[in-house]
Every structure is written in structure tokens, then in C-alpha cells.
Design an enzyme around this catalytic site. Structure first.
Site, short mmCIF file in Angstrom:
data_model
loop_
_atom_site.label_atom_id
_atom_site.label_comp_id
_atom_site.label_asym_id
_atom_site.label_seq_id
_atom_site.Cartn_x
_atom_site.Cartn_y
_atom_site.Cartn_z
CG ASP A 1 13.92 41.49 12.19
OD1 ASP A 1 12.98 41.85 12.93
OD2 ASP A 1 15.11 41.84 12.35
CB VAL B 1 4.89 40.81 21.47
CG1 VAL B 1 4.62 39.40 22.00
CG2 VAL B 1 5.00 40.77 19.95
CG LEU C 1 5.96 39.13 26.53
CD1 LEU C 1 5.46 37.91 25.77
CD2 LEU C 1 6.83 38.71 27.70
N GLY C 2 7.46 42.95 24.36
CA GLY C 2 8.30 43.65 23.39
C GLY C 2 7.51 44.70 22.64
N GLY D 1 3.83 47.96 16.47
CA GLY D 1 2.94 47.27 17.41
C GLY D 1 3.71 46.72 18.58
C1 KHH Z 1 4.01 44.48 15.82
C2 KHH Z 1 5.22 44.08 15.49
C3 KHH Z 1 6.21 43.64 16.46
C4 KHH Z 1 6.09 43.90 17.82
C5 KHH Z 1 7.11 43.47 18.68
F1 KHH Z 1 7.02 43.70 20.00
C6 KHH Z 1 8.23 42.78 18.21
C7 KHH Z 1 9.34 42.37 19.15
N1 KHH Z 1 8.91 41.18 19.96
C8 KHH Z 1 8.87 39.95 19.15
C9 KHH Z 1 8.46 38.76 20.01
C10 KHH Z 1 9.38 38.57 21.21
C11 KHH Z 1 10.81 38.19 20.79
C12 KHH Z 1 10.83 37.04 19.89
N2 KHH Z 1 10.83 36.17 19.20
N3 KHH Z 1 8.85 37.50 22.09
C13 KHH Z 1 7.95 36.53 21.76
C14 KHH Z 1 7.80 35.74 22.90
C15 KHH Z 1 6.96 34.53 23.07
N4 KHH Z 1 6.27 34.05 22.03
O1 KHH Z 1 6.91 33.99 24.19
C16 KHH Z 1 8.64 36.30 23.89
N5 KHH Z 1 8.75 35.80 25.17
C17 KHH Z 1 9.43 36.46 26.15
O2 KHH Z 1 9.99 37.51 25.97
O3 KHH Z 1 9.41 35.80 27.35
C18 KHH Z 1 10.07 36.44 28.44
N6 KHH Z 1 9.28 37.38 23.37
C19 KHH Z 1 9.43 39.88 21.98
F2 KHH Z 1 8.16 40.11 22.47
C20 KHH Z 1 9.84 41.05 21.09
C21 KHH Z 1 8.34 42.49 16.86
C22 KHH Z 1 7.33 42.91 16.00
O4 KHH Z 1 7.40 42.60 14.68
#
Ligand code: KHH
Length: 308
Positions: free
Chosen positions: A157, A43, A35-36, A41
Site C-alpha cells: 500500500d 487512527v 487522523l485517518g 478501523g
Molecule cells: C485500521 C486500519 C487503518 C486505519 C487508518 F486510518 C488508515 C489511514 N491512516 C494511516 C495513518 C496516517 C497516515 C500515514 N502514514 N497517519 C499516521 C500518523 C502518525 N503516526 O502521526 C499521521 N499523522 C498525521 O496525520 O498528522 C497530522 N497520519 C493517517 F492517520 C491515515 C490506515 C489503516 O490501515
């Protein structure tokens, strides 16, 4: 004595069918896609499928890259302990943790919001999203931030990329990777690692004195609101607009030029689709002096009044 044993609950064996729903077993956590990605790290979208028949629930899993584990390990543990203690309609829900056999690589398990972040969603649904809806999203972000501040945390952030859509009407703050407690250091946090900082969302005091207050989050909210009103149009992103204001520079000269531009009183310009009163609110988030900035409480009142 046996009468005593049978009757006395202390002697009853603990039920073995009670499981801790916040402990996720690694062997049942199946990765679907990323997702990211962050500095330290990622997600991932996973399915927790103990029955192995794809009927398990979808979850978002944050984990550290192997080479960042020791230095960032306690940051992820801190983030887990913070999110575990937050209960608010506009903050993403904590679901649990996943320990790996070594107990080293702990993972944070959160609810999955499939509509993703405002950064991804707003450009696609621009025609379906009214100004009223944008103001409602802004109000909800302020409610989540006001709650976070009431718990003595600063987010550090806040940006559209970290705000998730639960549905067309509801948004949640979705990531707390840089969140810090300001409980015992009189209201501010000393920003350490510069490379994490999204400088174009940072208030002047963060850039010059490396100090981050609750009111620094208000400044970032103002920039986030700018993103909302421009439907996260990347050609008008805060970064692109600031770079056009300070002239294309590189490296640490960028921060120096940005600080001077802000000190001269220059700010992001009013987007043409943005009503004056809404822009005025953004400008009150961007007061040079932290103590002069509007609070999240007042933002909630003023934004709510605008939606009547
Ligand atoms: C290790 C540190 C680190 C790693 C990372 F990848 C990020 C960046 N990340 C943050 C979480 C993120 C965006 C937000 N809010 N997200 C969560 C969900 C969900 N809970 O469903 C989701 N859903 C989604 O995209 O559905 C289509 N996106 C997206 F992953 C980016 C930040 C970090 O500090």
C-alpha cells in the site's frame, strides 16, 4: 539458612517500580482527534496522560471498528508484530499497545508525526519544496522499502498518503496495514480481499494474477514518485489521469480497462515539471514484467547520484 536467604539474589523480591513502557493503560489514553480512517478501523491522535495534567506525550493510535474486530483482529496483531520488529530512520516508530479490559480490542500505539502525510503537506508547501528535496524524500522512501524487503516483507500500500513527514528534511513510511510476510511462500503474496486494493498503485501482476512481489512494491513506488513530482496535485492524481486514459468506467470494468491499457504499454505521462532522467527512473519502476523492474537498491544509487 537465613544467611543463605539474605545473600542469595534469588530470594530478593522483584522490584515493583519496573514498568513495561510499551504497555499503555486505556484509562490514561485520551482521544484528541481523528487522523485517518481505513476500511476496518481508524487512527486517532491521543495524549497518554497518566498524571492527568496534559503534560503527557502525544501518540498516534490505530484501532479496529467494533464490527471488524474478529475478522480483522489478527490482521492488526500481525501489523503490531511486524512494526514492533522494524527499526529504521525512515519507518514510523512503534511505541506499544493498549489492551482494553476484555483484552479484545487491542490498539497499536505509534509515534505521532504532526506534519502529517505528503498527500496533505506537499500541495500546501509546493513553493517551499525544491526538486532536490522531492528526490531526497524519494530516496528515503526507497531506503525504508529496501529495509522492509530485507526483512521479507512486502508493503502492498505504498502511496504518498502513507508517507509521513518527521520534519522538512525527513520522511517515514507511516502505515503497514496491508504489509505481509513473503518469507515462506517463494517471494510473493496472494492478494485476497480486492476491496482493499488501491488499483491505480497496483502492478499488472497484482491486478491479473493477484500475486504481489517485492517488485510490485517498486511499481507502487513509481506511482508514489509520480505523486511527489506533481506535489500530490489531486487534479493530476494517478487515479484521475488513468481514468482519463481508460475513459470513465465503473465497477470491475475499471480494472479490466486499466489492465489492457497497461498491457498496451501506456503509462502515466511525464509531468511537465519532471526532468527526463527522473521520468526515466519512474518508467523503470513500471516495466510490465516484474523481474525487469529496477530494484530499491538501484533506485537509492540512481536517486542519490541525481542529487549530487
Ligand atoms: C485500521 C486500519 C487503518 C486505519 C487508518 F486510518 C488508515 C489511514 N491512516 C494511516 C495513518 C496516517 C497516515 C500515514 N502514514 N497517519 C499516521 C500518523 C502518525 N503516526 O502521526 C499521521 N499523522 C498525521 O496525520 O498528522 C497530522 N497520519 C493517517 F492517520 C491515515 C490506515 C489503516 O490501515
Amino acid at each position: 539458612l537465613d544467611m543463605l536467604e539474605e545473600e542469595n539474589p534469588c530470594f530478593k523480591p522483584l522490584p515493583t517500580n519496573i514498568v513495561d513502557p510499551t504497555i499503555f493503560e486505556k484509562r490514561f489514553l485520551k482521544k484528541i482527534r481523528e487522523l485517518g480512517e481505513g476500511h476496518y478501523g481508524k487512527v486517532e491522535l491521543c495524549r497518554y496522560d497518566p498524571r492527568g495534567d496534559k503534560t503527557g506525550e502525544l501518540v498516534a493510535v490505530k484501532s479496529l471498528k467494533p464490527d471488524n474486530r474478529e475478522e480483522q483482529g489478527n490482521n492488526l496483531s500481525t501489523e503490531i508484530n511486524i512494526l514492533k520488529a522494524l527499526y529504521h530512520d525512515n519507518i514510523v516508530k512503534y511505541k506499544g499497545i493498549c489492551l482494553d479490559e476484555s483484552g479484545q480490542a487491542i490498539k497499536l500505539i505509534m509515534e505521532y508525526l504532526p506534519l502529517g502525510s505528503l498527500k496533505e503537506h506537499l500541495p500546501k508547501y509546493r513553493n517551499k519544496t525544491s526538486l532536490g528535496t522531492l528526490l531526497s524524500y524519494a530516496t528515503q522512501i526507497c531506503k525504508g522499502m529496501d529495509y522492509l524487503g530485507s526483512k521479507n516483507y512486502i508493503h502492498r500500500d505504498l502511496a504518498a498518503r502513507n508517507v509521513l513527514l518527521e520534519n522538512e528534511r525527513t520522511v517515514k513510511i507511516g502505515d503497514f496495514g496491508l504489509t505481509k510476510s513473503i518469507k515462506d511462500n517463494d517471494g510473493y503474496y496472494i492478494v485476497k480481499d480486492e476491496n482493499e486494493s488501491p488499483v491505480f498503485w497496483y502492478a499488472p501482476e497484482c491486478l491479473t494474477h493477484c500475486k504481489f512481489y517485492r517488485s510490485s512494491d517498486v511499481w507502487s513506488f513509481g506511482v508514489t514518485m509520480y505523486e511527489l513530482i506533481t506535489y500530490c496535485d489531486s487534479s493530476k492524481s494517478p487515479m484521475n489521469l488513468f481514468l482519463s486514459m481508460i475513459g470513465p468506467t465503473q465497477g470491475q470494468m475499471t480494472v479490466v480497462r486499466l489492465v489492457n491499457t497497461l498491457k498496451e504499454g501506456k503509462r502515466l505521462p511525464r509531468p511537465e515539471t519532471c526532468p527526463e532522467p527522473v521520468y526515466e527512473l519512474m518508467r523503470r519502476c513500471w516495466e510490465q514484467a516484474p523481474e525487469k523492474r529496477i530494484t530499491f537498491k538501484s533506485l537509492i544509487e540512481e536517486l542519490t547520484a541525481m542529487q549530487r
